[in-house]
Scaffold this motif. Structure first.
Motif, PDB file in Angstrom:
ATOM      1  N   ALA A   1       0.841  -1.191   0.000  1.00 20.89           N
ATOM      2  CA  ALA A   1       0.000   0.000   0.000  1.00 20.89           C
ATOM      3  C   ALA A   1       0.882   1.248   0.000  1.00 20.89           C
ATOM      4  O   ALA A   1       2.067   1.191   0.302  1.00 20.89           O
ATOM      5  CB  ALA A   1      -0.906  -0.002   1.231  1.00 20.89           C
ATOM      6  N   GLY A   2       0.274   2.386  -0.304  1.00 26.20           N
ATOM      7  CA  GLY A   2       0.995   3.648  -0.179  1.00 26.20           C
ATOM      8  C   GLY A   2       1.417   3.840   1.266  1.00 26.20           C
ATOM      9  O   GLY A   2       0.765   3.341   2.187  1.00 26.20           O
ATOM     10  N   HIS A   3       2.498   4.558   1.482  1.00 23.52           N
ATOM     11  CA  HIS A   3       3.041   4.678   2.828  1.00 23.52           C
ATOM     12  C   HIS A   3       2.728   6.003   3.502  1.00 23.52           C
ATOM     13  O   HIS A   3       3.197   6.251   4.600  1.00 23.52           O
ATOM     14  CB  HIS A   3       4.553   4.478   2.790  1.00 23.52           C
ATOM     15  CG  HIS A   3       4.969   3.166   2.225  1.00 23.52           C
ATOM     16  ND1 HIS A   3       4.634   1.960   2.795  1.00 23.52           N
ATOM     17  CD2 HIS A   3       5.693   2.874   1.117  1.00 23.52           C
ATOM     18  CE1 HIS A   3       5.139   0.979   2.077  1.00 23.52           C
ATOM     19  NE2 HIS A   3       5.770   1.501   1.050  1.00 23.52           N
ATOM     20  N   GLY A   4       1.970   6.878   2.867  1.00 22.57           N
ATOM     21  CA  GLY A   4       1.659   8.172   3.463  1.00 22.57           C
ATOM     22  C   GLY A   4       2.526   9.271   2.890  1.00 22.57           C
ATOM     23  O   GLY A   4       3.040   9.171   1.781  1.00 22.57           O
ATOM     24  N   GLU A   5       2.711  10.325   3.693  1.00 23.46           N
ATOM     25  CA  GLU A   5       3.475  11.486   3.255  1.00 23.46           C
ATOM     26  C   GLU A   5       4.956  11.331   3.572  1.00 23.46           C
ATOM     27  O   GLU A   5       5.319  10.857   4.652  1.00 23.46           O
ATOM     28  CB  GLU A   5       2.968  12.743   3.952  1.00 23.46           C
ATOM     29  CG  GLU A   5       1.578  13.170   3.548  1.00 23.46           C
ATOM     30  CD  GLU A   5       1.230  14.496   4.173  1.00 23.46           C
ATOM     31  OE1 GLU A   5       1.428  15.529   3.489  1.00 23.46           O
ATOM     32  OE2 GLU A   5       0.797  14.490   5.331  1.00 23.46           O
ATOM     33  N   LEU A   6       5.793  11.763   2.660  1.00 19.36           N
ATOM     34  CA  LEU A   6       7.236  11.724   2.870  1.00 19.36           C
ATOM     35  C   LEU A   6       7.604  12.704   3.985  1.00 19.36           C
ATOM     36  O   LEU A   6       7.242  13.883   3.927  1.00 19.36           O
ATOM     37  CB  LEU A   6       7.963  12.098   1.579  1.00 19.36           C
ATOM     38  CG  LEU A   6       9.482  12.038   1.608  1.00 19.36           C
ATOM     39  CD1 LEU A   6       9.954  10.593   1.764  1.00 19.36           C
ATOM     40  CD2 LEU A   6      10.050  12.651   0.333  1.00 19.36           C
ATOM     41  N   ILE A   7       8.296  12.211   5.024  1.00 21.75           N
ATOM     42  CA  ILE A   7       8.704  13.086   6.130  1.00 21.75           C
ATOM     43  C   ILE A   7      10.218  13.247   6.229  1.00 21.75           C
ATOM     44  O   ILE A   7      10.691  14.206   6.845  1.00 21.75           O
ATOM     45  CB  ILE A   7       8.136  12.614   7.489  1.00 21.75           C
ATOM     46  CG1 ILE A   7       8.669  11.227   7.864  1.00 21.75           C
ATOM     47  CG2 ILE A   7       6.613  12.661   7.475  1.00 21.75           C
ATOM     48  CD1 ILE A   7       8.448  10.852   9.316  1.00 21.75           C
ATOM     49  N   ALA A   8      10.995  12.323   5.648  1.00 19.63           N
ATOM     50  CA  ALA A   8      12.456  12.435   5.718  1.00 19.63           C
ATOM     51  C   ALA A   8      13.111  11.637   4.603  1.00 19.63           C
ATOM     52  O   ALA A   8      12.587  10.618   4.152  1.00 19.63           O
ATOM     53  CB  ALA A   8      12.967  11.947   7.069  1.00 19.63           C
ATOM     54  N   GLU A   9      14.273  12.107   4.190  1.00 21.55           N
ATOM     55  CA  GLU A   9      15.137  11.412   3.233  1.00 21.55           C
ATOM     56  C   GLU A   9      16.457  11.148   3.946  1.00 21.55           C
ATOM     57  O   GLU A   9      17.072  12.066   4.487  1.00 21.55           O
ATOM     58  CB  GLU A   9      15.403  12.281   2.005  1.00 21.55           C
ATOM     59  CG  GLU A   9      14.219  12.439   1.092  1.00 21.55           C
ATOM     60  CD  GLU A   9      14.138  11.372   0.027  1.00 21.55           C
ATOM     61  OE1 GLU A   9      15.055  10.532  -0.082  1.00 21.55           O
ATOM     62  OE2 GLU A   9      13.145  11.379  -0.706  1.00 21.55           O
ATOM     63  N   PHE A  10      16.870   9.895   3.967  1.00 18.79           N
ATOM     64  CA  PHE A  10      18.078   9.456   4.649  1.00 18.79           C
ATOM     65  C   PHE A  10      18.988   8.851   3.590  1.00 18.79           C
ATOM     66  O   PHE A  10      18.547   8.022   2.805  1.00 18.79           O
ATOM     67  CB  PHE A  10      17.648   8.406   5.678  1.00 18.79           C
ATOM     68  CG  PHE A  10      18.708   7.815   6.563  1.00 18.79           C
ATOM     69  CD1 PHE A  10      18.705   8.078   7.928  1.00 18.79           C
ATOM     70  CD2 PHE A  10      19.662   6.939   6.074  1.00 18.79           C
ATOM     71  CE1 PHE A  10      19.642   7.496   8.775  1.00 18.79           C
ATOM     72  CE2 PHE A  10      20.600   6.352   6.907  1.00 18.79           C
ATOM     73  CZ  PHE A  10      20.591   6.643   8.267  1.00 18.79           C
ATOM     74  N   ARG A  11      20.232   9.275   3.531  1.00 22.40           N
ATOM     75  CA  ARG A  11      21.196   8.671   2.602  1.00 22.40           C
ATOM     76  C   ARG A  11      22.339   8.091   3.423  1.00 22.40           C
ATOM     77  O   ARG A  11      22.918   8.772   4.256  1.00 22.40           O
ATOM     78  CB  ARG A  11      21.738   9.679   1.612  1.00 22.40           C
ATOM     79  CG  ARG A  11      22.874   9.064   0.759  1.00 22.40           C
ATOM     80  CD  ARG A  11      23.106   9.788  -0.508  1.00 22.40           C
ATOM     81  NE  ARG A  11      22.207   9.223  -1.515  1.00 22.40           N
ATOM     82  CZ  ARG A  11      22.326   9.452  -2.811  1.00 22.40           C
ATOM     83  NH1 ARG A  11      23.261  10.242  -3.264  1.00 22.40           N
ATOM     84  NH2 ARG A  11      21.491   8.894  -3.671  1.00 22.40           N
TER      85      ARG A  11
END
Length: 154
Positions: free
Chosen positions: A135-145
């Motif tokens: 399923a979709g996971h909701g709204e993007l809250i963070a990007e981690f590299r």
């Protein structure tokens, strides 16, 4: 223990990972170079502003990173090594709040020799959102590299 999850996916590095157990992390999907995990944000994971503490979001993303870097069922040769972080960056995009379900999706972008590069997206959704792994996971809250390094297990 953490290895019992909704999808049946498990990873040996979680066996003695008491931080991930305390956080209530569930493994949804594991593949070579990929991991999808989730957890529910609890009151004790909040900062003084009433939103998810950045350290909780970071630790959550770091767990997804570790699961994507290390094989779930290592060969004897792979078992002699571990892959760890050599450096990471995180960008916080939106806050997350108590009761939300956060999901991290980690993917290997590049790997050469003993070094790797991984991107992890962290999403937040309402607790009643569809929780199926696809399923979709909701709204993007963070990007981690994450940048990884494979070292000898000593």
């Amino acid at each position: 223990m953490v290895e019992t999850t909704l999808s049946g996916a498990s990873h040996h590095i979680l066996t003695n990972d008491y931080a991930s157990e305390w956080m209530g992390i569930e493994v949804l999907k594991l593949d070579d170079g990929h991991a999808t995990i989730r957890m529910h944000l609890r009151q004790e994971m909040l900062n003084g502003f009433g939103m998810a503490h950045g350290g909780m979001i970071f630790a959550f993303g770091d767990t997804a990173f570790a699961l994507a870097c290390n094989p779930a069922n290592p060969t004897p040769k792979q078992a002699a090594n571990i892959t760890v972080a050599s450096g990471v960056d995180i960008n916080f995009i939106k806050p997350a709040f108590q009761g939300q379900v956060i999901t991290a999706v980690a993917n290997r972008r590049a790997s050469t020799g003993r070094s790797g590069l991984y991107d992890i997206q962290i999403y937040a959704a309402a607790p009643d959102a569809d929780s199926a792994p696809d399923a979709g996971h909701g709204e993007l809250i963070a990007e981690f590299r994450g940048r990884s390094r494979t070292i000898s297990k000593k």
